[in-house]
Motif scaffolding. Structure first.
Motif, PDB file in Angstrom:
ATOM      1  N   HIS A 108       0.872   5.426  -0.425  1.00 26.79           N
ATOM      2  CA  HIS A 108       0.102   6.749  -0.260  1.00 26.79           C
ATOM      3  C   HIS A 108       0.977   7.989  -0.854  1.00 26.79           C
ATOM      4  O   HIS A 108       2.140   8.109  -0.289  1.00 26.79           O
ATOM      5  CB  HIS A 108      -0.323   6.727   1.148  1.00 26.79           C
ATOM      6  CG  HIS A 108      -1.294   5.780   1.695  1.00 26.79           C
ATOM      7  ND1 HIS A 108      -1.877   5.860   2.838  1.00 26.79           N
ATOM      8  CD2 HIS A 108      -1.704   4.683   1.107  1.00 26.79           C
ATOM      9  CE1 HIS A 108      -2.527   4.820   3.106  1.00 26.79           C
ATOM     10  NE2 HIS A 108      -2.494   4.022   1.944  1.00 26.79           N
ATOM     11  N   VAL A 167       0.834  -2.851 -10.958  1.00 30.69           N
ATOM     12  CA  VAL A 167       0.161  -2.159 -10.080  1.00 30.69           C
ATOM     13  C   VAL A 167      -1.395  -2.857  -9.997  1.00 30.69           C
ATOM     14  O   VAL A 167      -2.032  -2.995 -11.131  1.00 30.69           O
ATOM     15  CB  VAL A 167      -0.242  -0.506 -10.548  1.00 30.69           C
ATOM     16  CG1 VAL A 167      -1.355  -0.015  -9.727  1.00 30.69           C
ATOM     17  CG2 VAL A 167       1.064   0.177 -10.765  1.00 30.69           C
ATOM     18  N   TYR A 215       5.924   3.656 -12.261  1.00 24.85           N
ATOM     19  CA  TYR A 215       5.569   2.231 -12.168  1.00 24.85           C
ATOM     20  C   TYR A 215       6.376   1.443 -13.202  1.00 24.85           C
ATOM     21  O   TYR A 215       6.480   0.077 -13.342  1.00 24.85           O
ATOM     22  CB  TYR A 215       4.272   1.599 -12.030  1.00 24.85           C
ATOM     23  CG  TYR A 215       3.936   2.521 -10.640  1.00 24.85           C
ATOM     24  CD1 TYR A 215       4.004   1.796  -9.403  1.00 24.85           C
ATOM     25  CD2 TYR A 215       3.102   3.401 -10.670  1.00 24.85           C
ATOM     26  CE1 TYR A 215       3.821   2.397  -8.317  1.00 24.85           C
ATOM     27  CE2 TYR A 215       2.650   3.930  -9.514  1.00 24.85           C
ATOM     28  CZ  TYR A 215       2.819   3.451  -8.357  1.00 24.85           C
ATOM     29  OH  TYR A 215       2.506   3.918  -7.102  1.00 24.85           O
ATOM     30  N   TYR A 264      -4.200   8.632  -3.210  1.00 25.46           N
ATOM     31  CA  TYR A 264      -3.546   9.579  -3.799  1.00 25.46           C
ATOM     32  C   TYR A 264      -4.530  10.897  -4.205  1.00 25.46           C
ATOM     33  O   TYR A 264      -5.826  10.473  -4.218  1.00 25.46           O
ATOM     34  CB  TYR A 264      -2.698   8.861  -5.173  1.00 25.46           C
ATOM     35  CG  TYR A 264      -3.703   8.487  -6.188  1.00 25.46           C
ATOM     36  CD1 TYR A 264      -4.145   9.544  -7.307  1.00 25.46           C
ATOM     37  CD2 TYR A 264      -4.509   7.421  -5.939  1.00 25.46           C
ATOM     38  CE1 TYR A 264      -4.870   9.225  -8.339  1.00 25.46           C
ATOM     39  CE2 TYR A 264      -5.381   7.372  -7.113  1.00 25.46           C
ATOM     40  CZ  TYR A 264      -5.671   8.100  -8.223  1.00 25.46           C
ATOM     41  OH  TYR A 264      -6.577   7.834  -9.218  1.00 25.46           O
ATOM     42  N   ASP A 307       0.881  -1.201   0.053  1.00 27.36           N
ATOM     43  CA  ASP A 307      -0.055   0.130  -0.040  1.00 27.36           C
ATOM     44  C   ASP A 307       0.827   1.397   0.006  1.00 27.36           C
ATOM     45  O   ASP A 307       1.494   1.647   0.970  1.00 27.36           O
ATOM     46  CB  ASP A 307      -0.969  -0.023   1.273  1.00 27.36           C
ATOM     47  CG  ASP A 307      -1.892   0.914   1.049  1.00 27.36           C
ATOM     48  OD1 ASP A 307      -2.076   1.797   0.039  1.00 27.36           O
ATOM     49  OD2 ASP A 307      -2.852   1.152   2.134  1.00 27.36           O
ATOM     50  N   ALA A 343      -5.665   0.678  -7.085  1.00 33.59           N
ATOM     51  CA  ALA A 343      -5.700   2.260  -6.930  1.00 33.59           C
ATOM     52  C   ALA A 343      -6.959   2.791  -6.318  1.00 33.59           C
ATOM     53  O   ALA A 343      -8.026   2.496  -7.134  1.00 33.59           O
ATOM     54  CB  ALA A 343      -4.850   2.820  -8.140  1.00 33.59           C
ATOM     55  N   CYS A 344      -6.905   3.930  -5.417  1.00 31.17           N
ATOM     56  CA  CYS A 344      -8.123   4.357  -5.221  1.00 31.17           C
ATOM     57  C   CYS A 344      -7.594   5.919  -4.496  1.00 31.17           C
ATOM     58  O   CYS A 344      -6.947   6.205  -3.987  1.00 31.17           O
ATOM     59  CB  CYS A 344      -8.800   4.001  -4.144  1.00 31.17           C
ATOM     60  SG  CYS A 344      -7.959   3.395  -2.641  1.00 31.17           S
ATOM     61  N   TYR A 345      -8.543   6.921  -5.291  1.00 29.02           N
ATOM     62  CA  TYR A 345      -8.418   8.377  -4.981  1.00 29.02           C
ATOM     63  C   TYR A 345      -8.678   8.524  -3.554  1.00 29.02           C
ATOM     64  O   TYR A 345      -9.599   7.921  -2.841  1.00 29.02           O
ATOM     65  CB  TYR A 345      -9.193   9.162  -5.642  1.00 29.02           C
ATOM     66  CG  TYR A 345      -9.225  10.779  -5.529  1.00 29.02           C
ATOM     67  CD1 TYR A 345      -8.557  11.375  -6.542  1.00 29.02           C
ATOM     68  CD2 TYR A 345     -10.052  11.159  -4.605  1.00 29.02           C
ATOM     69  CE1 TYR A 345      -8.522  12.829  -6.204  1.00 29.02           C
ATOM     70  CE2 TYR A 345      -9.894  12.757  -4.362  1.00 29.02           C
ATOM     71  CZ  TYR A 345      -9.247  13.425  -5.152  1.00 29.02           C
ATOM     72  OH  TYR A 345      -9.229  14.764  -5.124  1.00 29.02           O
ATOM     73  N   LEU A 379      -1.109   3.913 -14.595  1.00 31.77           N
ATOM     74  CA  LEU A 379      -1.494   2.784 -13.952  1.00 31.77           C
ATOM     75  C   LEU A 379      -1.959   1.478 -14.459  1.00 31.77           C
ATOM     76  O   LEU A 379      -1.668   0.457 -14.388  1.00 31.77           O
ATOM     77  CB  LEU A 379      -2.471   3.353 -12.714  1.00 31.77           C
ATOM     78  CG  LEU A 379      -1.832   4.455 -11.806  1.00 31.77           C
ATOM     79  CD1 LEU A 379      -3.231   4.891 -10.754  1.00 31.77           C
ATOM     80  CD2 LEU A 379      -0.815   3.883 -11.125  1.00 31.77           C
ATOM     81  N   MET A 425      -3.467   7.903 -14.251  1.00 30.11           N
ATOM     82  CA  MET A 425      -4.233   6.938 -14.123  1.00 30.11           C
ATOM     83  C   MET A 425      -3.972   5.922 -15.280  1.00 30.11           C
ATOM     84  O   MET A 425      -4.002   4.696 -15.287  1.00 30.11           O
ATOM     85  CB  MET A 425      -5.609   7.057 -14.028  1.00 30.11           C
ATOM     86  CG  MET A 425      -6.065   7.581 -12.769  1.00 30.11           C
ATOM     87  SD  MET A 425      -7.561   8.258 -12.530  1.00 30.11           S
ATOM     88  CE  MET A 425      -8.473   6.608 -12.318  1.00 30.11           C
ATOM     89  N   LEU A 430      -1.782   1.585  -4.827  1.00 27.95           N
ATOM     90  CA  LEU A 430      -1.946   2.843  -4.636  1.00 27.95           C
ATOM     91  C   LEU A 430      -3.156   3.226  -3.800  1.00 27.95           C
ATOM     92  O   LEU A 430      -4.247   3.592  -4.550  1.00 27.95           O
ATOM     93  CB  LEU A 430      -1.901   3.721  -6.079  1.00 27.95           C
ATOM     94  CG  LEU A 430      -1.685   5.112  -5.710  1.00 27.95           C
ATOM     95  CD1 LEU A 430      -0.895   5.756  -4.925  1.00 27.95           C
ATOM     96  CD2 LEU A 430      -1.218   5.973  -7.356  1.00 27.95           C
TER      97      LEU A 430
END
Length: 769
Positions: A404, A461, A419, A434, A402, A464-466, A454, A451, A431
């Motif tokens: 950040h 990867v 990456y 972010y 994980d 991923a999450c905002y 990603l 993205m 991720l």
């Protein structure tokens, strides 16, 4: 100039799996006063100064006669819900709850479910229940509840709104001579999301579902591990077993963001929500260590923490014949939740966590080898703590790590290929948090460009999450969020629509393709780090002595200086591309933070910073400060003691920065140049819809075009987002960006300035290799 030419392919590359999802943390009143549909604030009189120094047991309540209305704990509803209101009315009295924000949102024609727990101490008594506006006028038909039990008993009633207000109040009226005890005073809208009881707001739930997320990470965030080790302590860490079962038996706890957390929205509800929005659940559990306060569960006492993890998996996936599977079934969900992912720890720094993680990993993999375990790399994008996390993941064979980071747009543009060099055979990057530190359209477009990277690196990867996801506009803890709301309405940010596009049109596999005749990228900033240097306080007083600049040709000495709080003192300047600055620094007060040495200032609003102390006096960091946004490029754990003198050395060679404290290397980073590609692209295929998606991001002010050299997308469609770079959605206004859907003629794909586009093939295609 000829337009670039897309030559689509059909050969599949790396699968994207569950790449794009969402992350929920109870920050900004995202749960209580937000996603959780409970309309009463402090429903169980459990608010306390441990939550917030301004809190007391009657916070959010107005009492007509404090002498007749007192909060006590001598005859509690249960041991986990100790406080209640004793009503001993010497005259007619009433209590009024103010709700959240400016008040409760009551709509004409809507039904509301009221409930409370009561026991009478002197015979049968009536309680009058009213929903009113701010000045006390009824906005629903009042009801009378007759209380006659001498034991704690739950009473319910439905109230039908007949007027609309955003400043609603809930009032309970008691007649003279009434002596009773009241607790868990609750009001829920009837139309919660999917009409579930004790659940989430309909509008906010629908807004999440419309994103099409592949996973939901919960319940945090820093609140996961911030707190006492004892699960029964009022200020404990988030322990999932406290958050299930009847809400009146869930203990209120301190939220580390400065307010109270009822746990009404608990693990069972999070699992239900994941299911309802079509996302896989991704819970995060503490690893027996609080890095904020250096609290460590002894390694020989990790058993209960590991059991929590094993029991959670059984709760989610076990059959009804198992202990925790049966508990899940009794809560109303006999079928398993099909948990696949589990994270241990969140943003941990320090060796203590990584000494404990292997015990969790070994026990979980031994019993549930199919569970994908997520390790943590701390809250920074690079540095010794980041490397420590990755080494732990590699040594223990974690499935994901994980990461950040919150940075300004320049950092994301400079790190588009971050990456590319990751090992596809090692743990995958997750991720987990972010954002580019603003909710303007330019930020969202830059996030979209990132993205793309990603997606392109889906073999390295995994997820991923905002973050953060939600913010109640009246209770902001964190300045950039995906969805804003108040008690009445919801306003997705412009960033939300980028996330939605990538989730909805993610696809299942990457596709090989060609993009011919693409113009060269534009290098915006590749100059050496030169210019003014100065010192600046960071909420502490610090004395700088023996300051020397050595540019390889001469040494320049500067007089001693003392900075206090955020004071700034300029020292000098250099245009040398290879230089060393040495100084001695002493913190002369006991403040928790430290000081800054700033360098490389050529613009009024941009410079580089060596942070000595940092957040809670725990860091040595190299930061780029630009306008209102900062990007922390690298970090190492370090603290600045009062009264101790440190010998510091800063070495700058072109765009490489190294820092040394007492002869030891602490930071070593190359500040990559900001590069803007003419377009950012990727192509994917969706095995479910049998469609190809070609995504294109234009972060420039110039319109672009791509010629499509194939009939693969003929008779398909284009979905496009565009807008002014400063566009920003505000609560109560329309969406400030343009969303456009149109057929595609199969030849020229037009890309407006600052746009995010997906070209979608017709459904009929299924020509993958």
């Amino acid at each position: 100039m000829n337009s670039p030419q897309l030559v689509p392919g059909t050969k599949l590359g790396a699968p994207l799996n569950d790449l794009f999802g969402i992350f929920f943390e109870d920050i900004n009143h995202a749960a209580d006063g937000g996603l959780y549909a409970e309309m009463v604030q402090n429903r169980s009189f459990e608010f306390a100064p441990i939550d917030n120094e301004t809190y007391q047991p009657t916070t959010a309540w107005k009492l007509s006669d404090p002498a007749s209305l007192k909060v006590t704990d001598k005859d509690s509803l249960n041991i986990k819900n100790r406080h209640y209101l004793e009503v001993n009315a010497q005259q007619d009295v009433d209590i009024t709850n103010l709700g959240f924000n400016r008040g409760m949102y009551i709509e004409a024609g809507k039904r509301y479910h009221f409930s409370f727990f009561v026991k009478t101490l002197n015979g049968r008594k009536n309680v009058n229940v009213h929903l009113t506006d701010k000045v006390g006028n009824d906005v629903a038909v009042p009801t009378v509840i007759s209380v006659e039990s001498h034991q704690w008993l739950k009473y319910t009633a439905d109230l039908d709104g007949n007027q609309t207000t955003t400043e609603g109040r809930l009032t309970l009226k008691f007649e003279q001579g009434t002596h009773l005890l009241v607790d868990m005073i609750s009001l829920f809208p009837d139309d919660t999301f999917n009409h579930r009881p004790n659940y989430v707001r309909k509008d906010l739930g629908e807004t999440l579902k419309a994103l099409h997320p592949k996973f939901l990470r919960f319940p945090g965030g820093c609140l996961v591990h911030d707190g006492q080790l004892d699960p029964d302590d009022r200020g404990s860490m988030y322990r999932w077993k406290n958050s299930i079962g009847p809400v009146e038996q869930r203990p209120a706890r301190r939220n580390n963001w400065g307010y109270n957390q009822t746990l009404g929205l608990g693990y069972f509800e999070y699992f239900e929500l994941s299911e309802d929005i079509g996302a896989k659940p991704l819970p995060v559990l503490p690893g027996g260590y609080d890095p904020h306060h250096d609290r460590e569960a002894p390694i020989d006492q990790l058993g209960e923490w590991i059991d929590d993890a094993l029991d959670l998996i059984e709760f989610a996936n076990g059959s009804t014949a198992t202990k925790w599977g049966k508990i899940r079934a009794n809560l109303g969900h006999p079928k398993p939740f099909n948990l696949e992912y589990l994270a241990i720890g969140n943003e941990e720094v320090g060796q203590a966590f990584f000494d404990r993680y292997p015990y969790f990993h070994k026990a979980i993999k031994a019993k549930y080898p199919e569970i994908k375990l997520i390790n943590t790399a701390g809250p920074f994008a690079a540095g010794k703590e980041f490397d420590r996390g990755w080494k732990s993941a590699q040594d223990n064979h974690s499935d994901l790590v994980d990461e950040h980071y919150y940075m300004d747009p320049e950092w994301f543009l400079a790190n588009q290929h971050r990456y590319d060099s990751y090992d596809p055979n090692g743990p995958k990057a997750f991720l987990g948090e972010y954002a580019s530190k603003a909710n303007q359209w330019y930020n969202a477009v830059v996030e979209a460009s990132y993205m793309i990277g990603l997606e392109r690196n889906a073999d390295k990867v995994g997820l991923a999450c905002y973050a953060p996801l939600f913010c109640n506009v009246d209770y902001e803890n964190w300045g950039t969020d995906l969805i804003y709301f108040d008690q009445k309405e919801v306003s997705p940010t412009v960033n939300y629509f980028v996330q939605q596009l990538f989730m909805k049109y993610q696809g299942t596999d990457n596709v090989y393709y060609q993009l011919k005749d693409l113009p060269k990228a534009k290098v915006v900033d590749d100059q050496p780090i030169v210019g003014k240097f100065f010192i600046q306080g960071d909420k502490a007083r610090a004395k700088f002595e023996n300051i020397v600049l050595d540019d390889g040709h001469q040494k320049q000495k500067f007089g001693s200086q003392t900075v206090d709080h955020e004071e700034k003192i300029e020292l000098g300047s250099t245009d040398a591309t290879d230089y060393t600055i040495t100084f001695d620094v002493t913190k002369t007060d006991q403040d928790s933070k430290g000081t800054h040495f700033c360098f490389g200032q050529q613009e009024s609003d941009k410079w580089f910073v060596w942070i000595l102390g940092g957040w809670a006096n725990t860091d040595s960091m190299v930061r780029v400060h630009h306008g209102k946004a900062d990007s922390d490029w690298t970090q190492t754990t370090w603290s600045m003691a009062k009264g101790r003198t440190y010998h510091c050395k800063l070495v700058v060679d072109d765009r490489r920065v190294q820092t040394f404290i007492d002869g030891q290397l602490f930071n070593d980073v190359v500040i990559a140049s900001t590069v803007i590609e003419p377009v950012y692209t990727n192509m994917t295929y969706d095995r479910n819809t049998k469609q190809y998606y070609f995504k294109v991001v234009n972060v420039t002010k110039q319109p672009r075009a791509i010629m499509v050299d194939s009939d693969q997308f003929s008779n398909g469609s284009v979905y496009q987002l565009s807008g002014h770079p400063d566009a920003e959605n505000k609560l109560g206004t329309n969406n400030q960006i343009t969303t456009n859907r149109q057929p595609f003629n199969g030849q020229k794909l037009t890309l407006p300035p600052y746009s995010v586009t997906v070209l979608i093939s017709p459904h009929r295609l299924d020509q993958t290799k």
